[in-house]
Scaffold this active site. Structure first.
Site, PDB file in Angstrom:
ATOM      1  N   SER A 105       0.837  -1.198   0.000  1.00 28.73           N
ATOM      2  CA  SER A 105       0.000   0.000   0.000  1.00 28.73           C
ATOM      3  C   SER A 105       0.874   1.250   0.000  1.00 28.73           C
ATOM      4  O   SER A 105       2.057   1.212   0.362  1.00 28.73           O
ATOM      5  CB  SER A 105      -0.909   0.013   1.227  1.00 28.73           C
ATOM      6  OG  SER A 105      -0.163   0.235   2.410  1.00 28.73           O
ATOM      7  N   LYS A 142       0.732  -1.300  15.471  1.00 32.46           N
ATOM      8  CA  LYS A 142      -0.590  -1.683  15.971  1.00 32.46           C
ATOM      9  C   LYS A 142      -1.134  -2.914  15.260  1.00 32.46           C
ATOM     10  O   LYS A 142      -2.099  -3.527  15.737  1.00 32.46           O
ATOM     11  CB  LYS A 142      -1.575  -0.522  15.850  1.00 32.46           C
ATOM     12  CG  LYS A 142      -1.960  -0.118  14.443  1.00 32.46           C
ATOM     13  CD  LYS A 142      -2.889   1.088  14.462  1.00 32.46           C
ATOM     14  CE  LYS A 142      -3.275   1.534  13.060  1.00 32.46           C
ATOM     15  NZ  LYS A 142      -4.101   0.552  12.353  1.00 32.46           N
ATOM     16  N   ASP A 143      -0.548  -3.304  14.126  1.00 32.06           N
ATOM     17  CA  ASP A 143      -0.995  -4.497  13.407  1.00 32.06           C
ATOM     18  C   ASP A 143      -0.411  -5.785  13.964  1.00 32.06           C
ATOM     19  O   ASP A 143      -0.847  -6.875  13.571  1.00 32.06           O
ATOM     20  CB  ASP A 143      -0.614  -4.399  11.920  1.00 32.06           C
ATOM     21  CG  ASP A 143      -1.429  -3.360  11.167  1.00 32.06           C
ATOM     22  OD1 ASP A 143      -2.454  -2.902  11.717  1.00 32.06           O
ATOM     23  OD2 ASP A 143      -1.035  -3.001  10.052  1.00 32.06           O
ATOM     24  N   ARG A 145     -12.987  -0.291  17.429  1.00 31.53           N
ATOM     25  CA  ARG A 145     -12.642   0.641  18.515  1.00 31.53           C
ATOM     26  C   ARG A 145     -13.088   2.053  18.162  1.00 31.53           C
ATOM     27  O   ARG A 145     -13.713   2.750  18.978  1.00 31.53           O
ATOM     28  CB  ARG A 145     -11.121   0.607  18.760  1.00 31.53           C
ATOM     29  CG  ARG A 145     -10.618   1.682  19.728  1.00 31.53           C
ATOM     30  CD  ARG A 145      -9.100   1.763  19.694  1.00 31.53           C
ATOM     31  NE  ARG A 145      -8.608   2.081  18.365  1.00 31.53           N
ATOM     32  CZ  ARG A 145      -8.515   3.297  17.863  1.00 31.53           C
ATOM     33  NH1 ARG A 145      -8.889   4.348  18.584  1.00 31.53           N
ATOM     34  NH2 ARG A 145      -8.053   3.497  16.636  1.00 31.53           N
ATOM     35  N   ARG A 146     -12.773   2.496  16.958  1.00 29.59           N
ATOM     36  CA  ARG A 146     -13.192   3.836  16.535  1.00 29.59           C
ATOM     37  C   ARG A 146     -14.709   3.924  16.437  1.00 29.59           C
ATOM     38  O   ARG A 146     -15.311   4.918  16.854  1.00 29.59           O
ATOM     39  CB  ARG A 146     -12.552   4.181  15.185  1.00 29.59           C
ATOM     40  CG  ARG A 146     -11.058   4.439  15.245  1.00 29.59           C
ATOM     41  CD  ARG A 146     -10.460   4.569  13.861  1.00 29.59           C
ATOM     42  NE  ARG A 146      -9.024   4.847  13.920  1.00 29.59           N
ATOM     43  CZ  ARG A 146      -8.180   4.609  12.918  1.00 29.59           C
ATOM     44  NH1 ARG A 146      -8.627   4.092  11.782  1.00 29.59           N
ATOM     45  NH2 ARG A 146      -6.895   4.891  13.048  1.00 29.59           N
ATOM     46  N   ARG A 161     -13.416  -0.685   4.270  1.00 30.57           N
ATOM     47  CA  ARG A 161     -12.049  -1.166   4.093  1.00 30.57           C
ATOM     48  C   ARG A 161     -11.429  -0.381   2.948  1.00 30.57           C
ATOM     49  O   ARG A 161     -12.113   0.310   2.205  1.00 30.57           O
ATOM     50  CB  ARG A 161     -12.045  -2.657   3.747  1.00 30.57           C
ATOM     51  CG  ARG A 161     -12.436  -3.615   4.858  1.00 30.57           C
ATOM     52  CD  ARG A 161     -11.310  -3.866   5.866  1.00 30.57           C
ATOM     53  NE  ARG A 161     -10.072  -4.258   5.234  1.00 30.57           N
ATOM     54  CZ  ARG A 161      -9.759  -5.506   4.873  1.00 30.57           C
ATOM     55  NH1 ARG A 161     -10.624  -6.491   5.067  1.00 30.57           N
ATOM     56  NH2 ARG A 161      -8.593  -5.789   4.326  1.00 30.57           N
ATOM     57  N   THR A 204      -8.514   5.552  -0.852  1.00 31.37           N
ATOM     58  CA  THR A 204      -9.849   4.995  -1.110  1.00 31.37           C
ATOM     59  C   THR A 204     -10.856   5.550  -0.117  1.00 31.37           C
ATOM     60  O   THR A 204     -11.970   5.945  -0.486  1.00 31.37           O
ATOM     61  CB  THR A 204      -9.812   3.464  -1.021  1.00 31.37           C
ATOM     62  OG1 THR A 204      -8.957   2.955  -2.052  1.00 31.37           O
ATOM     63  CG2 THR A 204     -11.207   2.873  -1.196  1.00 31.37           C
ATOM     64  N   ARG A 205     -10.486   5.595   1.142  1.00 29.56           N
ATOM     65  CA  ARG A 205     -11.416   6.078   2.172  1.00 29.56           C
ATOM     66  C   ARG A 205     -11.674   7.578   2.033  1.00 29.56           C
ATOM     67  O   ARG A 205     -12.812   8.027   2.166  1.00 29.56           O
ATOM     68  CB  ARG A 205     -10.856   5.744   3.553  1.00 29.56           C
ATOM     69  CG  ARG A 205     -10.697   4.251   3.775  1.00 29.56           C
ATOM     70  CD  ARG A 205     -10.355   3.918   5.210  1.00 29.56           C
ATOM     71  NE  ARG A 205      -9.871   2.548   5.317  1.00 29.56           N
ATOM     72  CZ  ARG A 205      -9.841   1.853   6.446  1.00 29.56           C
ATOM     73  NH1 ARG A 205     -10.267   2.394   7.569  1.00 29.56           N
ATOM     74  NH2 ARG A 205      -9.381   0.617   6.468  1.00 29.56           N
ATOM     75  N   CYS A 227      -6.248  -7.137  18.179  1.00 27.02           N
ATOM     76  CA  CYS A 227      -5.905  -5.789  17.768  1.00 27.02           C
ATOM     77  C   CYS A 227      -7.040  -5.106  17.013  1.00 27.02           C
ATOM     78  O   CYS A 227      -6.957  -3.922  16.717  1.00 27.02           O
ATOM     79  CB  CYS A 227      -4.617  -5.774  16.943  1.00 27.02           C
ATOM     80  SG  CYS A 227      -4.128  -7.315  16.200  1.00 27.02           S
TER      81      CYS A 227
END
Length: 320
Positions: A15, A83-84, A131-132, A149, A154-155, A245
């Site tokens: 990515s 965090k992953d 979580r968010r 996703r 994209t987001r 996670c």
């Protein structure tokens, strides 16, 4: 350190964000050891399977394929968003460096420059993080929170084309790809506590190369002790909670290198119930502080909130 004569091979997802952050690490290591660096792109299960993370194994699905290339000797080091990483240790792999951490906050990227308070009733807000989503629902129960996703562009494109009114992303990721201009609000920790390890990178090498490998000295210099202590406390909390996670767990440690304060949160997916706590102590005891805070959260009822999560069992087995 004596320079090697080979190319430093850095394993990474493909990515734009992964390439940007891996490229930063590769450039620094390359200049330090005096050899060229090459980014080796790896397509992971998380990149192929577009289903919800909670059902395909949590964010650990972004890690396994990259680690496999490291263990096979195809690359020399790998770079992840910390965090992953699953909280369970990986056989044969060492966390060689945690570079200085970027801003761990979550941010809102909304149409027309709107803040969370300014979004209209029923506004469509996208996030791929339970979580968010839970913390959004706690702050604004009227919002239409939608699971999405895709990469950062994209987001953000979903907001630009009107599919969504806003998305929530990590400040660090936007900074690394030069898209801070999309931020309309930076969330404070009382509104949205970040994911454990958010904003930090993890640079891994083979365990056998940790202290004696050709890049060991450079990796040791790349490591930031304060950032490492902070994420150690946060991940210790996550591991002790046996939560994946992708679970609705937030954590944020602040350290000056001597003392450390850790805040933790477990929140129900609908945002209606939450357990929050804080603990302080020596930075050297970061992992212990995480475990102690987890016990406090359990004592205050966190187990009931986590008990409904299907990923908890998988996380206990090291699945994310």
């Amino acid at each position: 350190m004596t320079a090697t004569t080979t190319t430093l091979r850095v394993g990474t997802r493909g990515s734009a964000l992964a390439l940007a952050q891996s490229g930063q690490v590769a450039d620094w290591l390359s200049s330090t050891v005096g050899v060229p660096a090459e980014l080796v792109r790896v397509r992971t299960e998380g990149d192929v399977d577009r289903g919800p993370l909670a059902t395909i194994g949590g964010t650990g699905v972004f890690v396994t394929g990259v680690r496999a290339r490291l263990l096979s000797g195809e690359v020399d080091v790998v770079v992840h968003s910390l965090k992953d990483l699953p909280t369970a240790a990986a056989d044969g792999i060492a966390l060689a460096a945690v570079p200085r951490r970027e801003d761990p906050a979550d941010v809102l990227c909304a149409r027309d420059g709107l803040t969370l308070a300014e979004l209209p009733d029923g506004a469509r807000v996208g996030t791929g993080s339970p979580r968010r989503a839970a913390q959004l629902r706690a702050a604004r129960p009227d919002l239409d929170v939608r699971a999405v996703r895709g990469n950062v562009d994209t987001r953000l494109g979903m907001v630009a084309d009107g599919t969504l009114d806003a998305v929530v992303l990590a400040a660090a990721g936007l900074a690394r790809i030069g898209r801070e201009d999309a931020v309309t609000e930076r969330f404070t920790e009382d509104v949205m506590l970040p994911a454990p390890g958010q904003g930090a990178l993890a640079v891994e090498c083979r365990l056998a190369d940790r202290h004696t490998g050709p890049y060991a000295s450079a990796l040791a210099r790349l490591d930031d002790p304060v950032s490492r202590a902070e994420v150690r406390a946060e991940r210790s909390l996550l591991g002790a909670l046996e939560a994946g996670c992708s679970a609705p767990v937030g954590a944020r440690a602040h350290s000056d290198g001597v003392r450390l304060t850790l805040t933790g949160l477990v929140i129900a997916p609908d945002g209606r119930r939450q357990v929050r706590g804080e603990i302080s102590g020596r930075a050297a005891d970061a992992a212990l502080l995480g475990r102690r805070l987890a016990q406090r959260l359990f004592d205050d009822g966190a187990a009931a909130l986590l008990g409904d999560l299907p990923l908890r069992a998988a996380a206990a087995a090291g699945g994310g």
